[in-house]
Design an enzyme around this catalytic site. Structure first.
Site, PDB file in Angstrom:
ATOM      1  N   GLY A  57      47.424  37.085  40.546  1.00  0.00           N
ATOM      2  CA  GLY A  57      46.190  37.782  40.175  1.00  0.00           C
ATOM      3  C   GLY A  57      45.361  36.909  39.258  1.00  0.00           C
ATOM      4  N   GLY A  97      42.434  36.347  38.142  1.00  0.00           N
ATOM      5  CA  GLY A  97      41.069  36.767  37.827  1.00  0.00           C
ATOM      6  C   GLY A  97      40.791  36.354  36.396  1.00  0.00           C
ATOM      7  CE  LYS A 104      40.369  45.043  36.271  1.00  0.00           C
ATOM      8  NZ  LYS A 104      39.029  45.373  36.666  1.00  0.00           N
ATOM      9  CE  LYS A 106      46.365  46.286  25.365  1.00  0.00           C
ATOM     10  NZ  LYS A 106      45.267  46.641  26.166  1.00  0.00           N
TER      11      LYS A 106
HETATM   12  N1  LIG Z   1      40.378  40.787  31.203  1.00  0.00           N
HETATM   13  C1  LIG Z   1      40.949  41.021  30.022  1.00  0.00           C
HETATM   14  O1  LIG Z   1      40.491  40.543  28.984  1.00  0.00           O
HETATM   15  C2  LIG Z   1      42.209  41.864  29.941  1.00  0.00           C
HETATM   16  C3  LIG Z   1      42.859  41.995  28.695  1.00  0.00           C
HETATM   17  C4  LIG Z   1      44.039  42.741  28.626  1.00  0.00           C
HETATM   18  C5  LIG Z   1      44.544  43.352  29.755  1.00  0.00           C
HETATM   19  N2  LIG Z   1      43.881  43.229  30.947  1.00  0.00           N
HETATM   20  C6  LIG Z   1      44.495  43.862  32.119  1.00  0.00           C
HETATM   21  O2  LIG Z   1      44.920  42.820  32.993  1.00  0.00           O
HETATM   22  C7  LIG Z   1      44.793  43.245  34.361  1.00  0.00           C
HETATM   23  C8  LIG Z   1      43.851  42.284  35.088  1.00  0.00           C
HETATM   24  O3  LIG Z   1      42.559  42.392  34.513  1.00  0.00           O
HETATM   25  P1  LIG Z   1      41.407  41.327  34.806  1.00  0.00           P
HETATM   26  O4  LIG Z   1      40.286  41.680  33.922  1.00  0.00           O
HETATM   27  O5  LIG Z   1      41.961  39.961  34.769  1.00  0.00           O
HETATM   28  O6  LIG Z   1      41.056  41.729  36.311  1.00  0.00           O
HETATM   29  P2  LIG Z   1      40.354  40.824  37.419  1.00  0.00           P
HETATM   30  O7  LIG Z   1      39.842  41.744  38.464  1.00  0.00           O
HETATM   31  O8  LIG Z   1      39.404  39.865  36.775  1.00  0.00           O
HETATM   32  O9  LIG Z   1      41.557  39.944  37.989  1.00  0.00           O
HETATM   33  C9  LIG Z   1      42.466  40.373  38.948  1.00  0.00           C
HETATM   34  C10 LIG Z   1      42.458  39.337  40.062  1.00  0.00           C
HETATM   35  O10 LIG Z   1      43.539  39.566  40.939  1.00  0.00           O
HETATM   36  C11 LIG Z   1      43.121  39.176  42.238  1.00  0.00           C
HETATM   37  N3  LIG Z   1      44.009  39.794  43.226  1.00  0.00           N
HETATM   38  C12 LIG Z   1      44.279  41.116  43.396  1.00  0.00           C
HETATM   39  N4  LIG Z   1      45.161  41.277  44.414  1.00  0.00           N
HETATM   40  C13 LIG Z   1      45.444  40.041  44.878  1.00  0.00           C
HETATM   41  C14 LIG Z   1      46.266  39.564  45.935  1.00  0.00           C
HETATM   42  N5  LIG Z   1      46.985  40.403  46.698  1.00  0.00           N
HETATM   43  N6  LIG Z   1      46.317  38.225  46.160  1.00  0.00           N
HETATM   44  C15 LIG Z   1      45.609  37.367  45.395  1.00  0.00           C
HETATM   45  N7  LIG Z   1      44.798  37.760  44.374  1.00  0.00           N
HETATM   46  C16 LIG Z   1      44.721  39.092  44.126  1.00  0.00           C
HETATM   47  C17 LIG Z   1      41.688  39.676  42.329  1.00  0.00           C
HETATM   48  O11 LIG Z   1      40.982  38.985  43.328  1.00  0.00           O
HETATM   49  C18 LIG Z   1      41.176  39.382  40.916  1.00  0.00           C
HETATM   50  O12 LIG Z   1      40.545  38.121  40.866  1.00  0.00           O
HETATM   51  C19 LIG Z   1      44.268  44.688  34.283  1.00  0.00           C
HETATM   52  O13 LIG Z   1      45.341  45.589  34.291  1.00  0.00           O
HETATM   53  C20 LIG Z   1      43.550  44.729  32.944  1.00  0.00           C
HETATM   54  O14 LIG Z   1      43.441  46.033  32.436  1.00  0.00           O
HETATM   55  C21 LIG Z   1      42.735  42.485  31.072  1.00  0.00           C
HETATM   56  C1  LIG Z   2      41.234  46.992  24.268  1.00  0.00           C
HETATM   57  C2  LIG Z   2      40.116  47.244  25.271  1.00  0.00           C
HETATM   58  C3  LIG Z   2      39.841  48.711  25.371  1.00  0.00           C
HETATM   59  C4  LIG Z   2      38.939  46.517  24.645  1.00  0.00           C
HETATM   60  O1  LIG Z   2      37.765  46.606  25.378  1.00  0.00           O
HETATM   61  C5  LIG Z   2      40.522  46.613  26.610  1.00  0.00           C
HETATM   62  O2  LIG Z   2      41.889  46.855  26.856  1.00  0.00           O
HETATM   63  C6  LIG Z   2      39.722  47.093  27.817  1.00  0.00           C
HETATM   64  O3  LIG Z   2      38.503  46.945  27.815  1.00  0.00           O
HETATM   65  O4  LIG Z   2      40.344  47.592  28.777  1.00  0.00           O
END
Ligand SMILES: NC(=O)c1ccc[n+]([C@@H]2O[C@H](COP(=O)([O-])OP(=O)(O)OC[C@H]3O[C@@H](n4cnc5c(N)ncnc54)[C@H](O)[C@@H]3O)[C@@H](O)[C@H]2O)c1
Ligand SMILES: CC(C)(CO)[C@@H](O)C(=O)[O-]
Length: 301
Positions: free
Chosen positions: A7, A9, A73, A179
Site C-alpha cells: 500500500g 500511498g 486503506k 487511537k
Molecule cells: N497518511 C497519513 O498521514 C496516515 C497517518 C496515520 C495513519 N494512516 C492510516 O494509514 C492507512 C493508509 O493511509 P494513506 O493516507 O497512506 O492512504 P493512501 O490512499 O494514500 O495509500 C494507500 C495506497 O494503497 C494502494 N493500494 C490499495 N490496495 C492496493 C493493492 N491491492 N495493490 C497495490 N496497492 C494498493 C492505493 O493505491 C494507495 O496508493 C489508513 O488506514 C490511514 O488511516 C495514514
Molecule cells: C490523527 C488524525 C485524526 C489527524 O488528522 C489522523 O489520524 C487522521 O486524519 O486520520
C-alpha cells in the site's frame, strides 16, 4: 531486514522510503506512482528531504519478505491479505487506522500478526513524491496470544535502525482502542462540518460532539476489556486537535475528493462492537449513518 510495504500511498511511501535507507524495501502500489519510483526514485520533502530508490511493483502476489507492513486503506485490507497469502511473509504489521484490520490479516495469513499505530503525517503530493507533514511515533505489538513479542521487538529494532521513532507495546489492543477513540471523534466531525482539526478545540459545540463520540468509544473499549478512561480520551483528543490544528483529517480529505472513507473501521466498528457488548453509542451511530449516507449518495466505491 527484507521489508514489503503493501500500500505505497501516503503513509506507506513515507515509511517505506525512510526504511529503505537501511533495509531492503519493496513498495507495492499502483501506477503512476510505482512507475515513477522505478524510473527516478522516491523523493520525500517536508520535515526532511530524502531521495531514495526502493524497489517498487504493482504486483504483490507470490512475494517473500521478513516483514510486510500493511498501509492500504481499511476497505482494501481484505484484498491485501488475499494477495499476501499467495506469497511467503514471516510477519505482517498493520499500521492502519481503525479496528478490524489485524483480524482480517490473521484470517488469511500464517505468519506472526503485529498490530501497530502510526502518528506520522504524510501526503502523496504526486507520482514519486511524498510530503512528510509531521514527525510521529510508531507502536508495534503482538496481536493474538500466539503472536510473540520477540517478533515485535525485532521489527521495532529494524524501524529504529532506520531512525524511525518506534516502541514495542504489549497492549496493542488497548493502544488501538485509544487511537480509535481519537479518530472516531475527529474524523467524521471534521468531514461533516468541512473544517480543519483545529475547529474542534474546546470550548464549542463541535468539540462537545467530537468528545462525546470519543467518550462513547472509551466506554465500548472498557466493555471490551481495555483500560481506557474517559479522562485519557478527552486529553488525547484535545492534544491531537492542538498538535494537528492545521490538518485536514483523512476523512475530510476522502469526502472532499469523493473517495470511500474508513468509516466502517472507525465509528462503524464502534457501533458493531457496542451491539455485541450491549452498549449504547448513539453519537457514533449517528456519525456513521451520516458518513455512510454521504458515501451512498456520492456513489463512491
Ligand atoms: N497518511 C497519513 O498521514 C496516515 C497517518 C496515520 C495513519 N494512516 C492510516 O494509514 C492507512 C493508509 O493511509 P494513506 O493516507 O497512506 O492512504 P493512501 O490512499 O494514500 O495509500 C494507500 C495506497 O494503497 C494502494 N493500494 C490499495 N490496495 C492496493 C493493492 N491491492 N495493490 C497495490 N496497492 C494498493 C492505493 O493505491 C494507495 O496508493 C489508513 O488506514 C490511514 O488511516 C495514514
Ligand atoms: C490523527 C488524525 C485524526 C489527524 O488528522 C489522523 O489520524 C487522521 O486524519 O486520520
Amino acid at each position: 531486514m527484507d521489508i514489503l510495504i503493501f500500500g505505497a500511498g501516503s503513509l506507506g511511501s513515507l515509511l517505506g522510503g525512510l526504511l529503505s535507507r537501511t533495509h531492503e524495501v519493496t513498495l507495492v502500489g499502483r501506477e503512476p506512482h510505482v512507475g515513477e519510483v522505478r524510473r527516478d526514485g522516491l523523493r520525500i520533502t517536508g520535515v526532511e528531504t530524502v531521495d531514495v530508490h526502493p524497489a517498487a511493483t504493482t504486483d504483490g502476489t507470490e512475494v517473500s519478505a521478513d516483514l510486510a507492513v500493511v498501509t492500504v486503506k481499511a476497505s482494501d485490507t481484505e484484498e491485501a491479505a488475499r494477495t499476501l497469502a499467495t506469497g511467503d511473509v514471516d510477519a505482517v504489521c498493520s499500521l492502519q487506522n481503525g479496528m478490524g484490520n489485524e483480524d482480517v490479516l490473521a484470517a488469511h495469513l500464517d505468519g506472526t500478526v503485529l498490530a501497530g499505530t502510526a502518528t506520522y503525517g504524510a501526503r502523496l503530493a504526486g507520482p514519486g513524491h511524498v510530503e512528510w507533514l509531521g514527525r510521529g511515533r510508531l507502536t508495534v505489538g503482538p496481536w493474538r496470544p500466539e503472536d510473540d513479542v520477540e517478533t515485535a521487538e525485532r521489527v521495532v529494532a529494524a524501524f529504529r535502525a532506520a531512525d524511525l521513532d518506534a516502541t514495542v507495546t504489549t497492549d496493542a489492543r488497548g493502544r488501538l482502542w485509544e487511537k480509535l477513540a481519537v479518530n472516531a471523534a475527529i474524523n467524521p466531525v471534521t468531514a461533516l462540518a468541512r473544517v480543519e482539526n483545529g475547529a474542534l478545540a474546546p470550548p464549542g459545540e463541535l468539540a462537545d460532539l467530537a468528545t462525546a463520540a470519543g467518550v462513547e468509544t472509551a466506554g465500548v473499549a472498557r466493555a471490551d476489556g481495555a483500560s481506557l478512561s474517559d479522562a485519557t480520551v478527552r486529553e488525547s483528543i484535545a492534544e491531537v486537535v492542538h498538535e494537528t490544528e492545521r490538518n485536514r483529517s483523512s476523512m475530510l480529505q476522502d469526502v472532499t475528493d469523493s473517495r470511500r472513507t474508513e468509516i466502517d473501521a472507525i465509528n462503524g466498528y464502534v457501533v458493531d462492537r457496542a451491539e455485541e457488548l450491549e452498549e449504547s453509542v448513539p453519537v457514533n451511530r449517528t456519525l456513521a449513518t451520516l458518513i455512510r449516507g454521504w458515501e451512498a449518495g456520492a456513489g463512491v466505491e
